[in-house]
Design an enzyme around this catalytic site. Structure first.
Site, PDB file in Angstrom:
ATOM      1  N   LEU A 100      79.501  34.837 -32.885  1.00  0.00           N
ATOM      2  CA  LEU A 100      78.600  34.236 -33.821  1.00  0.00           C
ATOM      3  C   LEU A 100      79.410  33.747 -34.864  1.00  0.00           C
ATOM      4  CD1 LEU A 100      75.703  37.480 -34.043  1.00  0.00           C
ATOM      5  CD2 LEU A 100      75.884  34.886 -32.951  1.00  0.00           C
ATOM      6  N   ASP A 101      78.676  32.790 -35.847  1.00  0.00           N
ATOM      7  CA  ASP A 101      79.345  32.281 -36.706  1.00  0.00           C
ATOM      8  C   ASP A 101      79.542  33.454 -37.921  1.00  0.00           C
ATOM      9  OD1 ASP A 101      79.387  29.723 -35.552  1.00  0.00           O
ATOM     10  OD2 ASP A 101      77.708  29.140 -36.752  1.00  0.00           O
ATOM     11  N   ALA A 102      80.403  32.878 -38.753  1.00  0.00           N
ATOM     12  CA  ALA A 102      80.607  34.060 -40.005  1.00  0.00           C
ATOM     13  C   ALA A 102      79.423  34.626 -40.665  1.00  0.00           C
ATOM     14  CB  ALA A 102      81.640  33.350 -41.045  1.00  0.00           C
ATOM     15  N   THR A 104      76.189  34.127 -39.546  1.00  0.00           N
ATOM     16  CA  THR A 104      75.255  34.872 -38.599  1.00  0.00           C
ATOM     17  C   THR A 104      75.356  36.158 -38.448  1.00  0.00           C
ATOM     18  OG1 THR A 104      75.101  32.734 -37.619  1.00  0.00           O
ATOM     19  CG2 THR A 104      74.301  34.353 -36.436  1.00  0.00           C
ATOM     20  N   HIS A 183      77.996  25.908 -32.760  1.00  0.00           N
ATOM     21  CA  HIS A 183      76.788  26.151 -33.839  1.00  0.00           C
ATOM     22  C   HIS A 183      75.574  25.394 -33.316  1.00  0.00           C
ATOM     23  CE1 HIS A 183      79.705  26.850 -36.793  1.00  0.00           C
ATOM     24  NE2 HIS A 183      80.262  25.879 -37.102  1.00  0.00           N
TER      25      HIS A 183
END
Length: 230
Positions: A100-102, A104, A183
């Site tokens: 997951l993105d930072a 998220t 993303h």
């Protein structure tokens, strides 16, 4: 399992240190000294290091409620790795199955079983991931149909796979996808003229984030949960 790997799984020794122990005759298997690092250890074998019985750490399967401002990496970078939140032996052998993105939050699966994580992240497995999405602008009427048909992401040759959108309110939805492009959720909404302002993963396959886990907390998966990807 190779004997040198068995030793590493059972101790804090590195592979080179394990081989050194073998060379010096410090390892016995079923009472006999074994110096061959490639010796195959069977489940019923008794392995001793300097007359101390060794038991390897079994494969581990973990769910975490990922907090914001952490990264899905095995090392700290600009932000800390979420693995800092896990206190287990040999944590460096763990990896994240589906990043997951930072910014998220939500469900992350962590394991040291490479085949199991492959079943989670491989595009060929079509594992569905479900996200709770908050948006900057109201969701227009035809977005649900667009996502079902696939949308064109910037710098991608092919449309996204069909995705399921459940609209919760004018700026809030649940989105289920079977891909893991870079993303992807943010780019899908950008492709239809909207912007994701908050993103939270609720589910991977049939594994749902435990609602009792606060951000940063984790627990081992149940046997039934693990079996979802075997």
């Amino acid at each position: 399992m190779r004997l040198d790997k068995y030793i590493c799984k059972s101790t804090e020794l590195t592979r080179s240190e394990a081989k050194r122990s073998l060379k010096y005759g410090s390892i016995k298997v079923n009472g006999a000294v074994v110096k061959n690092a490639a010796f195959q250890v069977k489940e019923q074998d008794n392995v001793l290091l300097n007359d101390r019985e060794l038991t390897p750490i079994g494969l581990r399967y973990i769910m975490m409620h990922k907090p914001a401002d952490t990264i899905c990496s095995n090392v700290d970078e600009a932000l800390p790795s979420l693995l800092n939140l896990i206190e287990v032996e040999k944590w460096t052998e763990l990896h994240i199955a589906g990043r997951l993105d930072a910014d998220t939050t939500g469900l992350v699966l962590i394991t040291d079983d490479g085949q199991w994580s492959h079943n989670v992240i491989s595009p060929n497995k079509s594992c569905q991931k479900t996200y709770h999405v908050w948006l900057a602008e109201p969701i227009v009427e035809n977005v649900k149909e667009q996502f079902e048909q696939g949308v064109q992401l910037n710098n991608e040759k092919e449309l996204t796979r069909p995705a399921k959108l459940e609209i919760l309110s004018e700026k809030e939805a649940m989105l289920s996808i079977t891909e893991g492009k870079y993303h992807q959720v943010k780019r899908m909404f950008a492709a239809v003229g909207n912007k994701v302002v908050r993103l939270h993963r609720e589910k991977i396959g049939n594994i749902t984030l435990d609602e009792e886990l606060e951000p940063g907390q984790w627990r081992y998966l149940t046997n039934d949960e693990v079996d979802q990807f075997h």
